[in-house]
Design an enzyme around this catalytic site. Structure first.
Site, mmCIF file in Angstrom:
data_model
loop_
_atom_site.group_PDB
_atom_site.id
_atom_site.type_symbol
_atom_site.label_atom_id
_atom_site.label_comp_id
_atom_site.label_asym_id
_atom_site.label_seq_id
_atom_site.Cartn_x
_atom_site.Cartn_y
_atom_site.Cartn_z
ATOM 1 N NE ARG A 212 -1.945 2.054 3.499
ATOM 2 C CZ ARG A 212 -2.496 2.507 4.629
ATOM 3 N NH1 ARG A 212 -3.727 2.146 4.964
ATOM 4 N NH2 ARG A 212 -1.796 3.297 5.445
ATOM 5 C CE1 TYR B 43 -4.315 5.534 5.820
ATOM 6 C CE2 TYR B 43 -4.632 6.006 8.135
ATOM 7 C CZ TYR B 43 -4.387 5.112 7.119
ATOM 8 O OH TYR B 43 -4.190 3.798 7.402
ATOM 9 C CG ASP C 185 -6.994 3.494 3.600
ATOM 10 O OD1 ASP C 185 -6.784 2.914 4.682
ATOM 11 O OD2 ASP C 185 -8.094 4.011 3.298
ATOM 12 C CG HIS D 292 -8.271 6.773 6.379
ATOM 13 N ND1 HIS D 292 -8.729 7.407 7.500
ATOM 14 C CD2 HIS D 292 -7.822 5.565 6.779
ATOM 15 C CE1 HIS D 292 -8.530 6.617 8.557
ATOM 16 N NE2 HIS D 292 -7.993 5.494 8.147
ATOM 17 C CD GLU E 63 -8.200 0.347 3.135
ATOM 18 O OE1 GLU E 63 -8.388 0.498 4.342
ATOM 19 O OE2 GLU E 63 -7.115 -0.063 2.638
ATOM 20 C CD GLU F 33 -9.966 0.730 7.926
ATOM 21 O OE1 GLU F 33 -9.671 1.660 8.697
ATOM 22 O OE2 GLU F 33 -9.197 0.266 7.075
ATOM 23 N NE ARG G 257 -9.318 -2.474 4.303
ATOM 24 C CZ ARG G 257 -8.261 -2.870 5.018
ATOM 25 N NH1 ARG G 257 -7.694 -4.027 4.757
ATOM 26 N NH2 ARG G 257 -7.804 -2.120 5.998
ATOM 27 C CD GLU H 273 -4.245 -2.828 7.094
ATOM 28 O OE1 GLU H 273 -3.705 -1.758 7.382
ATOM 29 O OE2 GLU H 273 -5.485 -3.013 7.164
ATOM 30 C CD1 TRP I 200 -7.655 12.072 10.438
ATOM 31 C CD2 TRP I 200 -8.142 9.939 10.930
ATOM 32 N NE1 TRP I 200 -6.485 11.416 10.553
ATOM 33 C CE2 TRP I 200 -6.752 10.090 10.872
ATOM 34 C CE3 TRP I 200 -8.690 8.692 11.233
ATOM 35 C CZ2 TRP I 200 -5.875 9.051 11.085
ATOM 36 C CZ3 TRP I 200 -7.848 7.609 11.432
ATOM 37 C CH2 TRP I 200 -6.433 7.800 11.346
HETATM 38 C C1 CS2 Z 1 -6.334 2.090 8.205
HETATM 39 C C2 CS2 Z 1 -6.074 2.044 9.666
HETATM 40 O O1 CS2 Z 1 -4.993 0.196 8.056
HETATM 41 C C3 CS2 Z 1 -5.877 0.846 7.517
HETATM 42 O O2 CS2 Z 1 -6.378 0.531 6.442
HETATM 43 O O3 CS2 Z 1 -7.491 2.528 7.711
HETATM 44 O O4 CS2 Z 1 -4.785 2.459 9.856
HETATM 45 C C4 CS2 Z 1 -6.998 2.888 10.510
HETATM 46 O O5 CS2 Z 1 -6.776 4.236 10.287
HETATM 47 C C5 CS2 Z 1 -6.794 2.564 11.972
HETATM 48 O O6 CS2 Z 1 -6.975 1.216 12.177
HETATM 49 C C6 CS2 Z 1 -7.757 3.363 12.864
HETATM 50 O O7 CS2 Z 1 -7.604 3.003 14.166
HETATM 51 MG MG MG Z 2 -8.006 1.645 5.852
#
Ligand code: CS2
Ligand code: MG
Length: 402
Positions: free
Chosen positions: A147, A159, A210, A212, A236, A262, A283, A339, A402
């Protein structure tokens, strides 16, 4: 056979983790991860004050009955706190069952569907050049999938970009850090990152990114289209996923594969996305989606709709979650990728584990159960430290994702 005791262990070896340990009258114990980044103590209380009293005296082998007892019995169903608490107990019960059967968990789930679990790592850089160098470093470590995230000119932070290169902890302060976000700056810059990566590495490595949760559907559609020439493995969390139907807009405009989930806690969070084929990878993971018992249901629905798994595996998910996830990954027929953000040495010491990394793959090991345990004496040396995830504001001060 009866559950005789259960407890919650909160420790902070580099970052906060919440773990459930369940003990039985046959001396076999099991553990499960209950870590919810930035809200850890809420889950610890849900477990200690509400769920654990209901467990004592029950037969730990009845994981399905206990799952529904805790889910339907809550009356107030779903949500990240509830489902992380149920997940931790469920994971500990599967750990106990596999130990009783004297086999690694993947065998109990149905056996291995592959020889190893392909993982992706996180390459990040303050700029495109540094990000490219980091991708090269991951290639040298044997990763087939990486990634890539980089700093955005005009933004102080973004991020996925940090000084840490093998693990990443976004919960960085005891009150939320406020970052400034600009979609315009981001959309102009990200395609340049992937152009540079394909120029340097060709099309051999799988590349992931990502977003995010920060775009609107039409912005995500545009980014997906702009990235098509670079053949990403996935894009993602392109948009916040509460409104599942919004993915129809992205799907209409781009063939870039989409991954999401996630932050999902149950099948209901992704039913439309999966049934309409609006995403390619789901995810959801063991710790936040109701444990092994419920994640299997999500994977089964996904399999019917050509959707593969891509379980979340960030540093804030403990080695207990990673261990259980790897057994799930080795079994699940519609596996996509896992991941793998590493943990600190302190964390690895508190959570001794059987899983191993080799040449871009993780192997869960053959130890009975999910192969991860906790050193309670060592854990006690690292007291909880309050830490929050950041928040985002647009340049005019508007709160953003975020
Ligand atoms: C992220 C995470 O790994 C990822 O794909 O989206 O780092 C996420 O920000 C954290 O798990 C939040 O606690
Ligand atoms: Mg993520």
């Amino acid at each position: 056979m009866k559950i005789t005791a259960a407890k919650v262990i909160v420790t902070c070896p580099g970052r906060n983790f919440v773990t459930v340990k369940i003990e039985t009258d046959e001396g076999v114990h099991g553990i499960g991860d209950a870590t919810l980044n930035g809200r850890e103590l809420a889950v610890a209380s849900y477990l200690e004050d509400h769920l654990i009293p209901c467990l004592i005296g029950r037969d730990p082998r009845q994981s399905e009955d206990i799952w529904h007892y805790l889910y339907r019995g809550a009356y107030w169903r779903r949500g990240p706190v509830t489902m992380s608490a149920i997940a931790a107990i469920d994971t500990a019960l599967w750990d106990i069952k596999a130990k009783l059967a004297d086999m690694p968990l993947y065998q109990l789930l149905g056996g291995a569907s592959r020889s190893g679990v392909m993982v992706y790592g996180h390459a990040n850089g303050r700029d495109i050049e540094e990000a490219c160098d980091e991708v090269a470093r991951y290639r040298e470590m044997g990763y087939h999938a990486i990634r890539a995230q980089c700093g955005i000119p005009g933004l102080d932070s973004t991020y996925g970009v940090s000084g840490d290169k093998l693990f990443y902890e976004p919960a960085d302060a005891d009150l939320p850090t406020e970052n400034v976000w600009s979609t315009e700056h981001y959309l102009r810059h990200v395609p340049k990152l992937f152009e540079a990566l394909r120029d340097r590495f060709g099309f051999e490595p799988h590349l992931l990114h990502d977003v995010h949760h920060r775009l609107t559907p039409i912005e995500a559609a545009r980014l997906g289209k702009d990235l098509e020439p670079y053949r990403l493995f996935w894009l993602e969390d392109a948009v916040p996923a509460e409104n599942q139907e919004a993915f129809r807009t992205i799907r209409q405009h781009t063939t870039t594969p989409l991954a999401v989930g996630e932050v999902f806690n149950s099948l209901w969070d992704c039913k439309t996305l999966i049934e309409e084929g609006l995403v390619d990878y789901i995810r959801a993971t063991v710790v936040h989606a109701g444990g092994v018992t419920h994640l299997r249901r999500i994977a089964d629905l996904a399999a019917l709709n050509h959707v593969r798994t891509g379980c979340h595996g960030a540093t804030d998910l403990s080695p207990v979650c990673m261990g259980a996830a790897l057994h799930f990954d080795l079994w699940v027929p519609n596996f996509g990728i896992q991941e793998y953000m590493r943990h600190t040495e302190e964390t690895d010491a508190v959570f001794p584990h059987a899983y191993t990394f080799e040449n871009g793959y993780l192997y869960p090991g053959e130890a009975p159960g999910h192969g991860v345990d906790i050193d309670e004496d060592l854990a006690a040396k690292y007291p909880y430290q309050r830490a929050y995830l950041p928040v985002n504001r647009l340049r005019d001060g508007t709160i953003w994702h975020w």
